[in-house]
Design a protein around this motif. Structure first.
Motif, short mmCIF file in Angstrom:
data_model
loop_
_atom_site.label_atom_id
_atom_site.label_comp_id
_atom_site.label_asym_id
_atom_site.label_seq_id
_atom_site.Cartn_x
_atom_site.Cartn_y
_atom_site.Cartn_z
N ASN A 133 0.83 -1.07 -0.19
CA ASN A 133 -0.14 -0.08 -0.10
C ASN A 133 0.83 1.27 0.06
O ASN A 133 0.43 2.31 0.26
N ASP A 134 2.23 1.17 -0.38
CA ASP A 134 2.74 2.53 -0.33
C ASP A 134 3.23 2.46 -1.89
O ASP A 134 4.28 2.28 -2.43
N GLY A 135 2.17 3.46 -2.52
CA GLY A 135 2.47 3.94 -4.01
C GLY A 135 1.25 3.39 -4.46
O GLY A 135 0.07 3.27 -4.08
N GLN A 136 1.43 3.41 -5.93
CA GLN A 136 0.25 2.79 -6.92
C GLN A 136 0.31 1.47 -7.27
O GLN A 136 1.27 0.85 -7.57
N HIS A 137 -0.63 0.69 -6.92
CA HIS A 137 -0.95 -0.62 -7.28
C HIS A 137 -0.79 -0.95 -8.74
O HIS A 137 -1.65 -0.38 -9.59
N ALA A 138 0.12 -1.82 -9.05
CA ALA A 138 0.40 -2.18 -10.58
C ALA A 138 0.37 -3.84 -10.61
O ALA A 138 0.78 -4.43 -9.83
N VAL A 139 -0.29 -3.87 -11.62
CA VAL A 139 -0.56 -5.50 -12.11
C VAL A 139 -0.31 -5.93 -13.55
O VAL A 139 -0.66 -5.03 -14.33
N THR A 140 0.75 -6.70 -13.69
CA THR A 140 1.00 -6.87 -15.00
C THR A 140 1.20 -8.48 -15.37
O THR A 140 1.43 -9.30 -14.19
#
Length: 320
Positions: A211-218
């Motif tokens: 939860n530290d920043g923008q969640h990114a899923v690749t």
């Protein structure tokens, strides 16, 4: 200077136009071929491409534009000023709401403050739409990094831009890339998740804290591999800045040519990342549009003279 005046200041005669009324439904090119029978097919296409055809006083350039009974088609017989040639850019689709293009690697999407004089996709497309009407504008919907090639979209009105950006996750049905990465990726497919942050040097990185920043899923799938390189199909679930580049470095397979994110090799002379597919619902019609620009041939070069890497659990073949 008024558009109706020539360079000497004398009024220019209004352009002559042929007008025809639509009596039955038809596509625009088919209609023009009938009513401009004295001209060759290529000449008629040129007239259409140069913006010399209007339907109910609105310029139309699409061959398959649908005509309805009662509409008026006007053909301007005075040759229009042609749009300036595009550099590093190909238009894949254009209508009243959007422009979809394929951008080459090396071309900026839009200039930053330090690149104000540089040629960009945005500047070229602005000049393109203003060829037909000086009041026309384009608006940025999303961007590609300078060294990433592939498909991207611009809006023609601020309203369309806001609609697409505010509903991006719902409107975009498919967004995939191909990535040439260093080393042999052993898992045939996988998902990478992290929280992305930006450092003081403007480099993105994955935070070690949830939860530290923008969640990114690749998500990725293996297309082809050798001992030295792997070609991946990459799907974005989220669209964060430099997301694919960071995530490839995170799994130990940086994108080739990407020195900023850990790459040591540059086998194709550029960043090995290409935005291949963009599919979305049209902001006006709701129709699904899909653009697939394929795998650049350059991305296959590193595999031409390399033996394929053995599959998991398979022993390498002995050399004779």
């Amino acid at each position: 200077m008024s558009r109706k005046q020539n360079e000497g200041g004398k009024p220019r005669k209004a352009a002559q136009a042929k007008q025809f009324t639509v009596n039955e439904p038809s596509e625009l090119l088919a209609f023009l071929l009938i009513h401009l029978a004295s001209m060759g097919r290529n000449s008629v296409k040129s007239v259409l491409a140069r913006g010399q055809v209007s339907v109910d006083k609105r310029v139309q350039t699409k061959y398959n534009f649908p005509l309805e009974v009662g509409q008026t088609v006007s053909i301007n017989t005075e040759k229009a000023v042609e749009a300036p040639p595009l550099m590093g850019l190909t238009i894949l689709h254009e209508d009243d709401a959007i422009i979809v293009v394929q951008k080459d690697a090396g071309l900026l999407s839009i200039a930053s403050s330090k690149d104000e004089q540089e040629v960009t996709a945005y500047r070229q497309l602005m000049a393109h739409v203003r060829t037909f009407d000086p009041k026309n504008r384009i608006f940025v919907v999303h961007r590609l990094d300078r060294d990433t090639s592939g498909v991207m979209m611009f809006a023609k009105t601020e309203k369309v831009q806001q609609s697409l950006q505010n509903n991006w996750q719902e409107a975009v049905k498919e967004r995939s890339y191909v990535a040439l990465v260093e080393g042999k990726v052993r898992k045939p497919e996988g998902t990478i998740q992290s929280w992305l942050k930006e450092s003081s040097t403007l480099k993105m990185y994955s935070s070690s804290h949830p939860n530290d920043g923008q969640h990114a899923v690749t998500h990725y799938k293996l297309i082809q591999a050798s001992d030295s390189f792997s070609l991946l199909e990459v799907h974005l679930e989220t669209g964060r800045k430099n997301q694919i580049r960071v995530h490839m470095e995170d799994i130990g397979h940086p994108i080739t040519g990407d020195k900023k994110y850990g790459a040591r090799l540059k086998p194709i002379g550029r960043l090995g990342l290409h935005a291949r597919v963009l599919a979305f619902e049209h902001p006006h019609t709701g129709k699904l549009l899909r653009f697939d620009t394929g795998i650049p041939k350059l991305f296959l070069n590193p595999f031409k003279n390399a033996a394929p890497a053995p599959q998991a659990g398979q022993a390498p073949k002995k050399q004779r």
